[in-house]
Enzyme design. Structure first.
Site, short mmCIF file in Angstrom:
data_model
loop_
_atom_site.label_atom_id
_atom_site.label_comp_id
_atom_site.label_asym_id
_atom_site.label_seq_id
_atom_site.Cartn_x
_atom_site.Cartn_y
_atom_site.Cartn_z
N THR A 140 41.72 34.29 49.30
CA THR A 140 42.20 34.49 47.93
C THR A 140 43.15 33.39 47.46
O THR A 140 43.93 32.84 48.24
CB THR A 140 42.90 35.85 47.77
OG1 THR A 140 43.44 35.93 46.45
CG2 THR A 140 44.06 36.01 48.75
N GLU A 141 43.08 33.15 46.14
CA GLU A 141 44.03 32.28 45.47
C GLU A 141 45.45 32.84 45.61
O GLU A 141 46.43 32.12 45.48
CB GLU A 141 43.64 32.24 44.00
CG GLU A 141 44.29 31.20 43.16
CD GLU A 141 43.53 31.07 41.84
OE1 GLU A 141 42.41 30.52 41.87
OE2 GLU A 141 44.03 31.54 40.81
N PHE B 222 49.34 33.46 40.19
CA PHE B 222 47.95 33.09 40.41
C PHE B 222 47.66 31.81 39.64
O PHE B 222 48.42 31.44 38.74
CB PHE B 222 47.04 34.21 39.89
CG PHE B 222 46.08 34.73 40.93
CD1 PHE B 222 46.55 35.51 41.98
CD2 PHE B 222 44.72 34.46 40.86
CE1 PHE B 222 45.67 36.00 42.93
CE2 PHE B 222 43.84 34.95 41.81
CZ PHE B 222 44.32 35.72 42.85
N GLN C 65 31.47 28.99 39.17
CA GLN C 65 32.80 28.68 39.68
C GLN C 65 32.74 28.43 41.19
O GLN C 65 32.23 29.26 41.94
CB GLN C 65 33.75 29.85 39.41
CG GLN C 65 35.15 29.58 39.94
CD GLN C 65 36.17 30.50 39.28
OE1 GLN C 65 36.29 31.66 39.66
NE2 GLN C 65 36.88 29.99 38.30
N GLY D 257 32.19 47.78 40.15
CA GLY D 257 33.31 48.13 39.29
C GLY D 257 32.91 48.42 37.85
O GLY D 257 33.30 49.44 37.28
N LEU E 118 35.65 34.14 51.57
CA LEU E 118 36.71 33.85 50.59
C LEU E 118 38.12 34.00 51.17
O LEU E 118 38.41 34.94 51.89
CB LEU E 118 36.55 34.82 49.41
CG LEU E 118 37.65 34.81 48.34
CD1 LEU E 118 37.60 33.53 47.54
CD2 LEU E 118 37.49 36.01 47.41
N ARG F 200 36.32 30.56 34.86
CA ARG F 200 37.06 31.81 34.82
C ARG F 200 38.46 31.66 35.41
O ARG F 200 38.65 31.00 36.43
CB ARG F 200 36.30 32.90 35.60
CG ARG F 200 37.06 34.21 35.68
CD ARG F 200 36.22 35.31 36.29
NE ARG F 200 35.91 35.12 37.70
CZ ARG F 200 36.78 35.32 38.68
NH1 ARG F 200 38.01 35.69 38.44
NH2 ARG F 200 36.39 35.14 39.94
N HIS G 272 35.04 28.34 44.15
CA HIS G 272 36.39 28.74 44.54
C HIS G 272 36.93 27.69 45.49
O HIS G 272 36.25 27.30 46.43
CB HIS G 272 36.37 30.12 45.21
CG HIS G 272 37.72 30.75 45.28
ND1 HIS G 272 38.71 30.28 46.11
CD2 HIS G 272 38.25 31.80 44.60
CE1 HIS G 272 39.80 31.03 45.93
NE2 HIS G 272 39.54 31.96 45.03
N ARG H 266 40.95 26.86 38.76
CA ARG H 266 40.08 26.70 39.93
C ARG H 266 39.17 25.48 39.85
O ARG H 266 38.95 24.80 40.86
CB ARG H 266 39.23 27.95 40.11
CG ARG H 266 40.03 29.09 40.66
CD ARG H 266 39.19 30.33 40.86
NE ARG H 266 40.05 31.41 41.30
CZ ARG H 266 39.68 32.68 41.41
NH1 ARG H 266 38.44 33.02 41.10
NH2 ARG H 266 40.53 33.58 41.83
N HIS I 189 31.36 30.89 43.98
CA HIS I 189 32.09 32.14 43.98
C HIS I 189 31.71 33.05 42.82
O HIS I 189 31.59 34.26 42.99
CB HIS I 189 33.59 31.81 43.91
CG HIS I 189 34.49 32.99 43.92
ND1 HIS I 189 34.46 33.93 44.93
CD2 HIS I 189 35.46 33.39 43.06
CE1 HIS I 189 35.38 34.85 44.68
NE2 HIS I 189 35.99 34.56 43.56
#
Lengths: 587, 235
Positions: free
Chosen positions: A254-255, A119, A240, A17, A252, A398, A242, A286, A353
């Protein structure tokens, strides 16, 4: 034998990204850009992001970038630099709208605006109540974002070097970065790339842990390159975990599942987060949720025959919500946990994570290092963006959805800064003589015929050491032992050998080079973690359970040479608003 | 789960092999090994010369497409349980082999790039987001999720015969993803571009693509919708 050489205005190392967002800025400005990627760009790890990208669009309820800024600073446990955080949160809406204009298939509200979901740690009015801020494309936001950015890049003239691994930075005598050395996987040839600017966008190194949500490619190549070139790594003790990796598999969840209303249960069927975070509950930050889960498991309330995980319950959301908002999660749960989440809970466990630390930069993406009295002098010609960089907007922990935001904002910001800089910058600087020598020696060493260390074995040993010595809870003794073990592993790493000596697509060679980078990151992690005698964000020390702002409100800097530590202050001064002073962190 | 598993894997290294051959392996599995990729990595730990692509290990990046017991799929989301032994692994069919299980995807991506897989608009860009109704957005479901693994196109006989002229199911799925997007303003040109005896019309609805897609997508249906759009504009 002289190596081939190619010349570019800008070289971007990494096609995820942040690399793609920066590339867009540069190629649209008409510069000759080369993007290097170990994998076809849409296979970069950005693709695996699920829940959303954070921006205070206010499509669902009232929202404000200042609240987003507050949440980010509080989430960071006050270790984030407030200038960079203000910059990011203010830019967020613009960058999300731009993605939409590029064609990103966001989910929609009935009025046609972008759908946003709740979130962890996202609040209104400075922590008062949850707000829906995560802009989502189902639970495939990273996939949609990465493909959209790649597609947009197809319109411009940027040149992709797909399945190339970049090995080292080239710095000249004044310390300016003037190019890179890279290896083409298909042919095995090593090439020099002379460039006015090099951008590191290589992602994180979550593969130092045994249990990780990260892809195989996340091996910290940019961090290894920077460290070998004498650049320190910042805040590497902060990783982090997760809360919801699938137990056993590490994949993973997701949250966003908790955002949509999913809850965590212990063996007694108790919603334990109510005890740890009475206000935000399952949507606390988190680090808070992961520690609570670990605590539950430690105290014997874990689930399963080994009482080693907890449960994520979402069946009460109903088939329709799961089908519409969380289709990928259902797929993962069925495949990796053999449960249908519409009926049964998913077994989950905190899983490595995200790397909060990385190559130190400012909010223009310039890599900055201490020099003389200054603690943040730019390295001429070198930028870093995305997970491999430490701006630092994430500090010690984060906030969910800020990773995708980070790569957009700082990818573009670096691109803009480079465009302006290239205009004033004279010609290419010469490559120093024998720039490739140490890199070629490193390659040759791997191919020696004597008995050595296998990549698979050493890698497994390293991951085990990091997992058991730098996990969710840490102690001085545990870390000291870990540092000792890493020293032994580093000695073994000097004798790393590969069986396969061929040139054509030699994945054994690539994995060996990746492991060398991982080893550097692992050592930085353990040494930085041992040095920090406090608990802050994701770094939780049983022997120093409190945050200590008097001693430790500062960023760690680890240097490969001598494995030495240095420190620099946290920037508590935002760009235009009042500073958020460190406070006790409650959710 | 069984402890030892038998494999027969396609091997070819152009540097030393005059032609490809199948190599047999027996590998001891651990109880935690769940997917085919886990087993292949056990083999690779013993023989580092085995070449394959891999990355996310959860079926979202599209790296490890291969032919598994005669059927295309992703190794990382193919359960070990239920695989007939010896497990026969070959590179995706119809594309040139670079080495072992690694194919040259150049032709595949060229076709993908040729459909202009990006949003094109002429009307002025709004300050905020372009509005799109949830119903219009829903039209993109089953299209935008493609991970470009090439399992479909390399299972398609029409693509095998004419990989340079027929776009193949993956590229056509993406062509339709932009035709179906209400925000895109290039629909006419997109349809014109597909009006060709080969690019679109070599699809003979064999449906292999939909059958093998690891993400459960249906390129044949998308191709049908493109054809319907063409008919619609003729009448």
């Amino acid at each position: 034998m002289a190596l081939n050489k190619q010349v570019f205005d800008a070289v971007i190392v990494g096609g995820g990204g942040s690399g793609l967002r920066a590339a867009l800025q540069l190629s649209e400005a008409g510069y000759a850009v080369a993007v290097f990627s170990k994998v076809f760009p849409t296979r970069s790890h950005t693709v695996a992001a699920q829940g959303g990208v954070g921006a205070s669009l206010g499509n669902m309820q009232e929202d404000h970038w200042l609240w987003h800024m507050y949440d980010t600073i509080k989430g960071s446990d006050y270790l984030g630099d407030q200038d960079a955080i203000e910059f990011m949160c203010r830019k967020a809406p613009e960058l999300v709208y731009e993605l939409e204009h590029f064609g990103m298939p966001f989910d929609r509200n009935p009025d046609g605006t972008i759908y946003q979901r709740p979130f962890g740690g996202h609040t209104q009015h400075f922590g008062q109540k949850p707000v829906q801020r995560a802009c989502a494309a189902a639970d495939r936001t990273g996939h949609a974002l990465l493909h959209t950015l790649y597609q947009r890049n197809l319109r411009s003239q940027c040149q992709f070097f797909v399945e190339w691994m970049t090995l080292d930075l080239i710095r000249d005598r004044e310390g300016a970065v003037v190019g890179v050395i890279a290896l083409e996987m298909e042919t095995g040839q090593v090439v020099l790339f002379q460039s006015r600017v090099v951008v590191l966008a290589t992602g994180g190194a979550g593969r130092i842990y045994q249990s990780s949500t990260n892809a195989f490619i996340n091996t910290g190549d940019g961090l290894g390159m920077a460290a070998r070139a004498g650049i320190p790594l910042e805040d590497m003790e902060f990783w982090q975990f997760h809360p919801t990796g699938v137990a056993g598999a590490g994949v993973l969840i997701t949250e966003g599942v908790r955002g949509e209303g999913g809850i965590l249960l212990n063996a007694l069927g108790e919603r334990f987060m109510e005890r740890y975070a009475p206000n935000m509950k399952d949507l606390a930050s988190r680090d808070v949720v992961s520690r609570a889960m670990d605590q539950e498991i430690k105290e014997g309330r874990g689930v399963g025959p080994d009482k080693d995980h907890v449960l994520l319950k979402l069946d009460h959301l109903g088939e329709e919500v799961i089908h519409k908002r969380l289709p990928g999660i259902r797929e993962i749960a069925l495949k990796f946990a053999s449960v249908d989440p519409a009926r049964e809970p998913i077994p989950v466990v905190p899983t490595c994570h995200y790397q909060m630390g990385g190559i130190p930069t400012n909010y223009y993406g310039q890599v900055v290092v201490p020099r003389g009295q200054q603690h943040a002098e730019p390295v001429s010609g070198l930028y870093a963006i995305g997970e491999c960089a430490c701006v630092s907007v994430h500090g010690a922990n984060r906030l969910g959805t800020n990773s995708l935001l980070d790569l957009l904002v700082f990818g573009k910001s670096a691109g803009d800064h480079i465009v302006a800089w290239l205009k004033t910058r004279p010609e290419q600087r010469d490559l120093p003589r024998r720039a490739e020598e140490s890199t070629l020696a490193r390659l040759a060493e791997l191919e020696r015929d004597d008995a050595g260390e296998s990549v698979a074995q050493l890698g497994a040993d390293m991951r085990r050491v990091v997992q058991s010595h730098a996990g969710v809870f840490r102690t001085g003794d545990l870390l000291r032992e870990g540092v000792e073990k890493m020293r032994e592993l580093s000695e073994r790493a000097a004798r790393l050998r590969i069986g396969d000596k061929s040139q054509v697509f030699n994945t054994a060679r690539i994995e060996a080079l990746e492991l060398q980078n991982l080893m550097i990151v692992a050592e930085a992690t353990l040494v930085s973690a041992l040095a920090r005698e406090e608990s802050r964000g994701a770094h939780a020390r049983d022997d120093f359970p409190e945050r200590d702002d008097r001693e430790w409100l500062k960023h760690s800097l680890w240097y490969l040479e001598g494995s030495r530590m240095a420190y620099k202050p946290v920037n508590l001064q935002p760009l235009t608003v009042e500073s958020f002073e460190p406070k006790v962190r409650l959710y | 789960m069984k402890k030892v598993m038998k494999f027969s894997i396609y091997r070819y290294n152009p540097e030393k092999d005059s032609k490809p051959y199948m190599q047999d392996y027996e590998v001891a599995l651990q109880p935690t090994d769940r997917m085919l990729l886990d087993a292949i990595l056990r083999i690779k730990a013993l023989d580092d010369s085995l070449g394959l692509r891999k990355s996310c290990r959860e079926g979202v990046c599209g790296s490890d497409g291969m032919n598994i017991n005669g059927r295309n799929g992703l190794a990382c989301i193919t359960p070990i349980e239920g695989l007939k032994e010896p497990v026969v692994l070959r590179p995706l069919p119809g594309l040139p082999v670079i080495r072992d299980l690694i194919v040259d995807m150049g032709q595949f991506f060229k076709q993908y790039h040729s459909v202009k897989p990006y949003l094109v608009t002429h009307s002025p860009t709004p300050q905020k987001e372009r509005r799109q109704s949830p119903e219009d957005r829903e039209e993109l479901n089953g299209l935008y999720e493609c991970i470009l693994c090439a399992c479909c196109s390399t299972a398609c006989p029409s693509f095998w015969w004419n990989p340079d002229k027929f776009l193949g199911p993956a590229a056509l799925l993406q062509a339709y993803r932009f035709i179906a997007d209400t925000r895109d303003e290039l629909t006419r040109e997109r349809l014109d571009d597909l009006e060709d005896p080969y690019r679109l019309f070599r699809c003979h609805t064999i449906m292999s693509c939909a059958e093998v897609c690891p993400k459960g997508l249906n390129p044949t249906a998308a191709i049908g919708k493109i054809k319907a759009e063409m008919v619609k504009r003729m009448v």
